[in-house]
Structure formats: C-alpha cells, structure tokens
Design a protein around this motif. Sequence first.
Motif, PDB file in Angstrom:
ATOM      1  N   GLY A   1     -14.263   8.713  -0.584  1.00  0.00           N
ATOM      2  CA  GLY A   1     -13.438   8.611  -1.637  1.00  0.00           C
ATOM      3  C   GLY A   1     -13.878   9.354  -2.753  1.00  0.00           C
ATOM      4  O   GLY A   1     -13.241   9.721  -3.653  1.00  0.00           O
TER       5      GLY A   1
ATOM      6  N   ILE B   1     -13.170  12.804  -2.395  1.00  0.00           N
ATOM      7  CA  ILE B   1     -11.407  13.258  -2.700  1.00  0.00           C
ATOM      8  C   ILE B   1     -11.562  13.345  -4.380  1.00  0.00           C
ATOM      9  O   ILE B   1     -10.530  14.357  -4.812  1.00  0.00           O
ATOM     10  CB  ILE B   1     -10.709  11.980  -2.028  1.00  0.00           C
ATOM     11  CG1 ILE B   1     -10.629  12.253  -0.602  1.00  0.00           C
ATOM     12  CG2 ILE B   1      -9.415  12.068  -2.712  1.00  0.00           C
ATOM     13  CD1 ILE B   1     -10.011  10.968   0.123  1.00  0.00           C
ATOM     14  N   ARG B   2     -12.337  12.564  -5.207  1.00  0.00           N
ATOM     15  CA  ARG B   2     -12.244  12.307  -6.368  1.00  0.00           C
ATOM     16  C   ARG B   2     -12.924  13.610  -7.110  1.00  0.00           C
ATOM     17  O   ARG B   2     -13.225  13.734  -8.494  1.00  0.00           O
ATOM     18  CB  ARG B   2     -12.839  11.184  -6.986  1.00  0.00           C
ATOM     19  CG  ARG B   2     -11.285  10.120  -7.013  1.00  0.00           C
ATOM     20  CD  ARG B   2     -11.845   8.708  -6.941  1.00  0.00           C
ATOM     21  NE  ARG B   2     -10.769   7.833  -6.501  1.00  0.00           N
ATOM     22  CZ  ARG B   2     -10.442   7.834  -5.192  1.00  0.00           C
ATOM     23  NH1 ARG B   2     -10.875   8.540  -4.313  1.00  0.00           N
ATOM     24  NH2 ARG B   2      -9.261   7.126  -5.040  1.00  0.00           N
TER      25      ARG B   2
ATOM     26  N   PHE C   1      -9.141  -2.362   6.367  1.00  0.00           N
ATOM     27  CA  PHE C   1      -8.327  -2.867   7.728  1.00  0.00           C
ATOM     28  C   PHE C   1      -8.882  -3.835   8.601  1.00  0.00           C
ATOM     29  O   PHE C   1     -10.289  -3.842   8.608  1.00  0.00           O
ATOM     30  CB  PHE C   1      -8.326  -1.467   8.504  1.00  0.00           C
ATOM     31  CG  PHE C   1      -7.308  -0.290   7.667  1.00  0.00           C
ATOM     32  CD1 PHE C   1      -6.021  -0.172   7.849  1.00  0.00           C
ATOM     33  CD2 PHE C   1      -7.928   0.440   6.928  1.00  0.00           C
ATOM     34  CE1 PHE C   1      -5.144   0.684   7.147  1.00  0.00           C
ATOM     35  CE2 PHE C   1      -7.285   1.496   6.193  1.00  0.00           C
ATOM     36  CZ  PHE C   1      -5.761   1.666   6.150  1.00  0.00           C
TER      37      PHE C   1
ATOM     38  N   LEU D   1       2.268   2.331   2.712  1.00  0.00           N
ATOM     39  CA  LEU D   1       2.058   2.672   4.195  1.00  0.00           C
ATOM     40  C   LEU D   1       3.091   2.380   5.154  1.00  0.00           C
ATOM     41  O   LEU D   1       3.183   3.005   6.162  1.00  0.00           O
ATOM     42  CB  LEU D   1       0.639   2.337   4.714  1.00  0.00           C
ATOM     43  CG  LEU D   1      -0.487   2.817   3.897  1.00  0.00           C
ATOM     44  CD1 LEU D   1      -1.796   2.185   4.663  1.00  0.00           C
ATOM     45  CD2 LEU D   1      -0.696   4.220   4.141  1.00  0.00           C
TER      46      LEU D   1
ATOM     47  N   ALA E   1       1.908   5.746  -0.564  1.00  0.00           N
ATOM     48  CA  ALA E   1       0.642   5.615  -0.752  1.00  0.00           C
ATOM     49  C   ALA E   1      -0.119   6.505  -2.007  1.00  0.00           C
ATOM     50  O   ALA E   1      -0.856   6.189  -2.787  1.00  0.00           O
ATOM     51  CB  ALA E   1      -0.429   5.794   0.341  1.00  0.00           C
TER      52      ALA E   1
ATOM     53  N   TYR F   1      -7.989   0.003   0.518  1.00  0.00           N
ATOM     54  CA  TYR F   1      -7.741  -0.960   1.675  1.00  0.00           C
ATOM     55  C   TYR F   1      -8.769  -1.211   2.709  1.00  0.00           C
ATOM     56  O   TYR F   1      -9.206  -0.078   3.325  1.00  0.00           O
ATOM     57  CB  TYR F   1      -6.300  -0.255   2.205  1.00  0.00           C
ATOM     58  CG  TYR F   1      -5.452  -1.001   3.266  1.00  0.00           C
ATOM     59  CD1 TYR F   1      -5.842  -2.036   4.051  1.00  0.00           C
ATOM     60  CD2 TYR F   1      -3.837  -0.712   2.918  1.00  0.00           C
ATOM     61  CE1 TYR F   1      -4.772  -2.550   4.789  1.00  0.00           C
ATOM     62  CE2 TYR F   1      -3.173  -1.487   3.742  1.00  0.00           C
ATOM     63  CZ  TYR F   1      -3.532  -2.284   4.685  1.00  0.00           C
ATOM     64  OH  TYR F   1      -2.700  -3.242   5.570  1.00  0.00           O
TER      65      TYR F   1
ATOM     66  N   ALA G   1       1.063  -1.267  -0.138  1.00  0.00           N
ATOM     67  CA  ALA G   1      -0.029   0.015   0.064  1.00  0.00           C
ATOM     68  C   ALA G   1       0.812   1.291  -0.042  1.00  0.00           C
ATOM     69  O   ALA G   1       0.174   2.260  -0.267  1.00  0.00           O
ATOM     70  CB  ALA G   1      -0.996  -0.119   1.256  1.00  0.00           C
TER      71      ALA G   1
ATOM     72  N   LEU H   1      -6.012   2.460  -5.303  1.00  0.00           N
ATOM     73  CA  LEU H   1      -6.063   1.369  -4.196  1.00  0.00           C
ATOM     74  C   LEU H   1      -7.278   1.561  -3.123  1.00  0.00           C
ATOM     75  O   LEU H   1      -7.609   2.607  -2.769  1.00  0.00           O
ATOM     76  CB  LEU H   1      -4.818   1.430  -3.374  1.00  0.00           C
ATOM     77  CG  LEU H   1      -4.375   0.451  -2.360  1.00  0.00           C
ATOM     78  CD1 LEU H   1      -4.057  -0.694  -3.059  1.00  0.00           C
ATOM     79  CD2 LEU H   1      -3.075   1.000  -1.511  1.00  0.00           C
TER      80      LEU H   1
ATOM     81  N   GLY I   1      -4.689   6.827  -6.318  1.00  0.00           N
ATOM     82  CA  GLY I   1      -6.301   6.765  -5.977  1.00  0.00           C
ATOM     83  C   GLY I   1      -6.830   5.404  -6.648  1.00  0.00           C
ATOM     84  O   GLY I   1      -7.912   5.152  -6.660  1.00  0.00           O
TER      85      GLY I   1
END
Lengths: 280, 277
Positions: free
Chosen positions: A113, A116-117, A95, A61, A84, A93, A59, A91, A89
Amino acid sequence: MGRGGGGAALSLRVEHLSLRYATGVEVLQDVSLEVAPGEFVSVVGPSGCGKSTLLNVVAGLADRRADVERSGRVTWNGREIHTASDWVGELGYVFQRDTLLPWFTLHQNVELGLRIRGVPREQREQRVRELVRLVGLEGFEHVFPHQLSGGMRQRAQLLRTLAYEPKVILMDEPFGALDAHTRLGLQREVTEMWAQLRNTVLFVTHDLTEAIVMAQRVVLMSHRPGRVVQVYEVPFGYPRDPIELQGRREFALLHAEIWQGLAQEFRAQDAEREAERLGV
Amino acid sequence: MAAVELKRVALGKVRWARRAAVGQTNVGLRLLAVGLSVAVWEAGTGGLGWRPLPPALLPSPGETWQSLVGYARSGLLALDVSRTLTQAFLGLALGMATGTALGVALAYARRLGDALEPLLAALNSLPRVAVAPLLIIWFGLGITSKVLLAFFTVVFVIFMNTYSGVRSVDPDLVRAVQVMGGGSRHVARWVVLPWVASWVFAALRTSISLALAATVTGEFVGSTHGLGYRMVLATGVLDTPRVFAILLVLMTVGYAVVEGARRVEAYLLRWRPELTM
C-alpha cells in the motif's frame, strides 16, 4: 465518542441498499446503515444473509453484471462509491481468505500500500519495522506467506491494511479460519490497535461473541434477503480485554438479548430451507 | 574383526538413512549408481572375457570412450553440439516469445480465445515431429528448418500454459491490490505477471527437452551438421561406438540443460510450498 447523526458528511453511509439477481434471488433488502468517523461497528447475521455482499458493495468490489439489480447508494464523506477507485486509497479491506501475495515476503506484502502511494523506501522500511514489532512478527519479515501459520498470515494481512492508514477498514470474518485460541489473541490485538488508531471499522462476523467483544455497536441482520433487524449499543469502553469481557454479567445480558433475535433468524432460515427442500 | 567391519557397515547405513530422511542428496551414492551401471555394461561387453554381441551391435564402454575422444579431437563434437544447441535454443526462445504473447493476447480477447481454443488444442495434440519432412522441403537442410521444428514443438505447450495461467489469475488477489488503491498497472505487475510466470516456468522445463528432441529429429530427417546428422552418418556405416558416444553426449547435454532450468525455476519460484527442495 461521536456517533450517530453528528458529522453526517464525514460518515460512511449505506442508504436503502437493495440487491437482487435477475433470477429472482434477493440478497439485500433496503439496508440502511451509518458508521460515524472513528466508530467500530460489527454486523452479525446467519451465514448467507448477504453480510459479505454488503461489504463488497461498500468497497466498490461487487460485480456490476447486467443480471444484478441494485438500488440505493453508498457514500463516504458525502461522495458516492461506485467502484473501488472511488475510495481514492482511503479504504482497507481484510479478507477472510488469506490474500497475501504468495510470491512476496511478509515485508514486501506489508509495504504494498505504501509503494502504491509512492512512499520512499527508507520510510517504508521504518513503517514496516514498527508494525511488525507491534504484532510480534519480528524475524519473519523475509519469509514467504506459505511458511507462516494461519494466525501469522492473518496478522500480516492486518498489517498490510494498517500500513497505509486507511480511514475506513472493512473486515470480512477475518478470524473465521483460525482456531479458538489464535482467534482470541487476534481479537485482543485488533481492539488494542483500534483503540489507538480509531479508524472507522465495519466488521462482519457470524460469531455473536466476537461481534460484541470488539465493537461499539452491533447490527443484527436477518436471514436472506438481508435486512437490518436491529442495532444494539455495546456499553463497554476501550481498552477492553475480550477474554475478561466475556466473564461479565453485562456481556451475558447483552449476548442473551441479541441471541434471541439471531436465534429467530436461524430458525426462520432453517424453516425456509426445509420448505424449499420439500418443494413447498 | 569381521564383527567390527559389520558394525561399521551398519553405522554407515544409519548415516545414509539419516541423510536421506532430511532430504540431503548423497553425491557418493549417486556416483556409485553411475559406476555400477558402467560396470554392468563393461561386464556384458567382454569385461569378464565373455562377449555375446559383436561391437557393431553393442560396443563396450572403452570402445565408446575411444570413439568419443576421436570425435572430440576431430573438432566435430564441439561444432555439432553448438549447432544442435543453437537450433534448440533459437526455437525455444522463439516459441517462448510467441507462445506467451499469444497466450496473453487470447486470454484477454476472450471471444477470439474461445473461438481459437479448440483449433489450437488440436494442433497441440498433433505429433509435431511429423511435420519435420515438410519443413525440410520448405526451408531446406540449413538451420531454419530445425529452429522452426523446435519452435513448432514448444510453442503450443507454452501458449496453453500462458493462456490457462492468465485465465486462472486469482480474482481475490486482484481485489486485494485494487482495494489498497492499486491501479491496473499494479495489478499487472504484482499479481498477473508473477502468477502467469509460474505457469510459463512449469512449461519451460518440459519445453527444453522437447526442443532438443525436435532438433535432433530434424537433423535425422535432413541436415548438414549437428548431433542428429552425425548419428545418421555413423548408423549408415554401422559405427555403433560412435552412435553410443553421441547418445552419451545427448544425454549429458540434455541432463545439464534441464537440471540448470530446474535450479533456476526452484530459485525463482521459491515462494511456492511444493518447490522448496
């Protein structure tokens, strides 16, 4: 299903990755792995074998502290991944720990997300509505994470990842903290969704059954330092039902085969810990 | 008849218990508690024809009320309340701005933060009202000395909370936003800001009481207006009913302000499980 060497430039590749701390602790040892576009690969191994570290490196990270020695590389589409942001963008993940932002409602978390885009509001609303319906979370859109059950939170985290349609999804024991029943339900939901979306998935778990019922290939990792011991093909197609699958003879045979390798790693790890304890 | 009465009381009790169980506030019960306290006060100050202490030591509710009405009619009450509150809020606002700015700056400038942390912690443990006389010497009897005292009282509390808040931001939440493709702007707005805000709010409620206390103390030490000043005057001439009236005003004002802050906080932090009241 294309897999293996075909379209090498488009795949996710881990090449001869080794990682050790200056203290001498070796976490990963020459790990090489290739995940073809649209392939679902799970990684199984004893706890502490470096599975999570592997995902973090992929990732971008993993901490880049001076006391971490690292060699080898990770590439996606032939592009090397350092941080990252190198994923631009593409990817997702999921957790193990619930990482929903507690001050945002489920709806607000799922659309992060997309925000952000720069996706406009109406489109975001529509996308979130579709997704929420997909996993039966209707009516909980405007509820805060602490008011949701563990299973619902994990579903929401999954939706947050699926919402922006990442090409590659990494999952780090995403169902590890859930009870057996919720877990089975989520395993089925995820395989169903994946069968439609066909993202490239790298799924880490310490549960062998889970590794087999979800993936097309299972990568067995050794105890620390983590190495790839062997890669197994899973002979089942999609859509598949994880519950039904576990009753099949082929499943039992494959499980037994991989279990032998895994059990050997468990024993080796126990022996090493015992030796350490005795100061040998 | 008596049995019916008893039954009604019992039913009432059950209803109260049920209400308490679901966490509902019973306004009637609360008013009753206030009424009872006043009744006890009245009973001890001549209400039952027995008055062990003279009015100059312990005034009755009626005398206190009369004094309060006189205070209000003179126009001084409104003036004093607004002066005291203005000072407390200016100090609080200044302390909030400085404390949060300093907290964020020092939390990010790790080395400087580490260097200054013990010094600031020491200043934080100083009984801050102790500098009141000094501030009066430096800034006089006007509004400035009180604002600064309130500021000085709250700024370290807010600084410490902001500083700990920024330093304790959950790295997993930061990672989650980064993985989605979020830049530092997104991390700051969606993770750091709300996280730190919850720490600052925690400090805000205590800071309001602190600022008010500091202002009144400053007015005791030296001033020309304000509730604390009026109280010193009343004490000087043994006008105890006036002192009691001012105490009542302080209590009411303090309660209203803190309760207001608590409600705003409960709304803004409604995402936190322990604060859903």
